[in-house]
Design an enzyme around this catalytic site. Structure first.
Site, PDB file in Angstrom:
ATOM      1  N   LYS A 202    -116.358 -43.278 -35.667  1.00  7.77           N
ATOM      2  CA  LYS A 202    -116.930 -44.447 -35.015  1.00  7.77           C
ATOM      3  C   LYS A 202    -117.078 -44.133 -33.534  1.00  7.77           C
ATOM      4  CE  LYS A 202    -115.973 -49.327 -34.147  1.00  7.77           C
ATOM      5  NZ  LYS A 202    -115.149 -50.483 -34.522  1.00  7.77           N
ATOM      6  N   ARG A 212    -120.860 -58.021 -30.691  1.00  8.76           N
ATOM      7  CA  ARG A 212    -119.796 -58.618 -29.878  1.00  8.76           C
ATOM      8  C   ARG A 212    -120.127 -60.073 -29.536  1.00  8.76           C
ATOM      9  NH1 ARG A 212    -118.359 -52.972 -26.659  1.00  8.76           N
ATOM     10  NH2 ARG A 212    -117.715 -51.898 -28.566  1.00  8.76           N
ATOM     11  N   LYS A 256    -120.519 -44.538 -38.108  1.00  6.22           N
ATOM     12  CA  LYS A 256    -121.020 -45.737 -37.434  1.00  6.22           C
ATOM     13  C   LYS A 256    -121.274 -45.438 -35.975  1.00  6.22           C
ATOM     14  CE  LYS A 256    -119.294 -50.158 -36.009  1.00  6.22           C
ATOM     15  NZ  LYS A 256    -118.149 -50.966 -35.820  1.00  6.22           N
TER      16      LYS A 256
HETATM   17  C1  PBG Z   1    -114.525 -54.187 -34.817  1.00  5.25           C
HETATM   18  C2  PBG Z   1    -115.918 -53.854 -35.169  1.00  5.25           C
HETATM   19  C3  PBG Z   1    -117.052 -53.695 -34.355  1.00  5.25           C
HETATM   20  C4  PBG Z   1    -118.142 -53.519 -35.223  1.00  5.25           C
HETATM   21  C5  PBG Z   1    -117.637 -53.510 -36.510  1.00  5.25           C
HETATM   22  N1  PBG Z   1    -116.256 -53.696 -36.456  1.00  5.25           N
HETATM   23  C6  PBG Z   1    -117.212 -53.832 -32.903  1.00  5.25           C
HETATM   24  C7  PBG Z   1    -116.672 -52.832 -31.973  1.00  5.25           C
HETATM   25  O1  PBG Z   1    -116.087 -51.820 -32.353  1.00  5.25           O
HETATM   26  O2  PBG Z   1    -116.782 -53.103 -30.778  1.00  5.25           O
HETATM   27  C8  PBG Z   1    -119.565 -53.374 -34.821  1.00  5.25           C
HETATM   28  C9  PBG Z   1    -120.566 -53.708 -35.882  1.00  5.25           C
HETATM   29  C10 PBG Z   1    -121.961 -53.896 -35.402  1.00  5.25           C
HETATM   30  O3  PBG Z   1    -122.286 -53.635 -34.231  1.00  5.25           O
HETATM   31  O4  PBG Z   1    -122.771 -54.327 -36.227  1.00  5.25           O
HETATM   32  N2  PBG Z   1    -113.806 -53.250 -34.122  1.00  5.25           N
END
Ligand code: PBG
Length: 332
Positions: A202, A212, A256
């Protein structure tokens, strides 16, 4: 044309006829390839559009159950749930995340009582629940997240989700040792059949911006670069992260974002033999939607092409905000 060119091989021969094009199509997308994200919040009869993600809604659990029931009927198989809570309920530890009666656990139980034929996957993190918006308790100087303490709390959160009926737990916080900790904790609580889908790779990405808003989880200060990965690091770090997760017992791994990281998906596909999931994140959705709504891109073709590319790179499953439109565009 020059004689030295080889014109006996003409790839266009196989493109000239629609029947041949169809027969030779290899990359397929089905509704069952798609995992559907849902943002669930307190209240009743709430369906509130996320301003930076037009077409995506925060829902109260009653509305979410109706929405999911329709998708189940259409042949989708799994949803990924995110809890959204009021600012006033947030604290430094993200305590609401560990409440067995929080909105995520209640949605899972409601899905169980409604006998929804869908697998519940939970996003396991603290950023939606902490007042500072980071993914776990902070170090004393507030410069980073405490790793091992966060893992301990993630285990408690996961066991709550499993008790409430989650089939799969998806840790997204990028803390070291999370998967091993979760596997031990879930097994010890008699949930050895609950699977782990790790957000293994990630990146600290600008493309999470709209999410967010949707989850009200932006960091109040700083950024996530002390735990999420640097986009300018090479593939080695991606392979290291994924291999640690597989060694520690991840049943499935994830990359991701998806679209800007197709090289990473391709590399992990060749290296690992567990199912690979890719998350077409909020920013990818919002970019497409903005151009589509401006009339600059053809909606159906642009959406299908973006998802097909992710599968062609090697993803088995895709988390995508496009379930509604895919009901129209895809076969089961
Ligand atoms: C939680 C999380 C995030 C996303 C999925 N789980 C946000 C982040 O890491 O700031 C992002 C998903 C998206 O942008 O569609 N940590």
């Amino acid at each position: 044309m020059s004689d030295s060119l080889n014109l006996s091989v003409r790839p266009r021969r196989l493109r000239l006829q629609p029947a041949l094009r169809q027969m030779l199509s290899r990359v397929t997308l089905r509704r069952s390839d798609i995992i559907v994200p849902v943002f669930v919040r307190e209240g009743r009869n709430i369906r509130q559009e996320v301003s930076s993600m037009p077409g995506v809604f925060q829902m109260s659990s009653d509305v979410a159950i109706g929405y999911l029931a329709k998708l189940a009927e259409a042949g989708f198989k799994a949803y990924l749930v995110f809890g959204v809570i009021d600012r006033a309920q947030k604290d430094a530890l993200g305590s609401v995340a560990l409440d067995e009666n929080n909105i995520v656990c209640r949605l899972l139980r409601a899905a169980g009582s409604a006998k929804l034929p869908l697998l519940g996957i939970t996003d396991l993190c603290f950023c939606e629940y902490t007042d500072h918006g980071h993914c776990g308790p902070l170090t004393a100087d507030r410069s980073s997240v405490k790793n091992d303490e966060t893992v301990g709390r993630l285990v408690q959160q996961a066991v709550n989700h499993a008790r409430a009926g989650a089939a799969v737990i998806a840790p997204s916080g990028m803390m070291d040792g999370t998967v091993g900790g979760l596997r031990q904790g879930l097994d010890a609580a008699n949930f050895s059949d609950v699977a782990i889908l790790s957000y293994s790779v990630k990146y600290a990405s600008a493309f999470y911006g709209p999410f967010r808003d949707a989850a009200d989880s932006a960091p109040a200060f700083g950024d996530r670069r002390s735990y999420q990965m640097d986009p300018t690091r090479g593939l080695d770090e991606a392979i290291l992260e994924a291999s640690l997760d597989v060694q520690q017992g991840a049943d499935m791994i994830m990359v991701k974002p998806a679209g800007p990281y197709l090289d990473v998906i391709f590399a992990l596909r060749r290296e690992f033999h567990v199912p690979l999931v890719a998350y077409q994140v909020s920013g990818e959705y919002s970019m497409l939607e903005a151009a589509i709504r401006n009339g600059w891109l053809d909606r159906d073709r642009a959406i299908l092409e973006s998802l097909t590319s992710i599968k062609r790179a090697g993803a088995d499953l895709i988390i995508s905000y496009y379930a509604d439109i895919l009901t129209r565009l895809l076969d089961r």
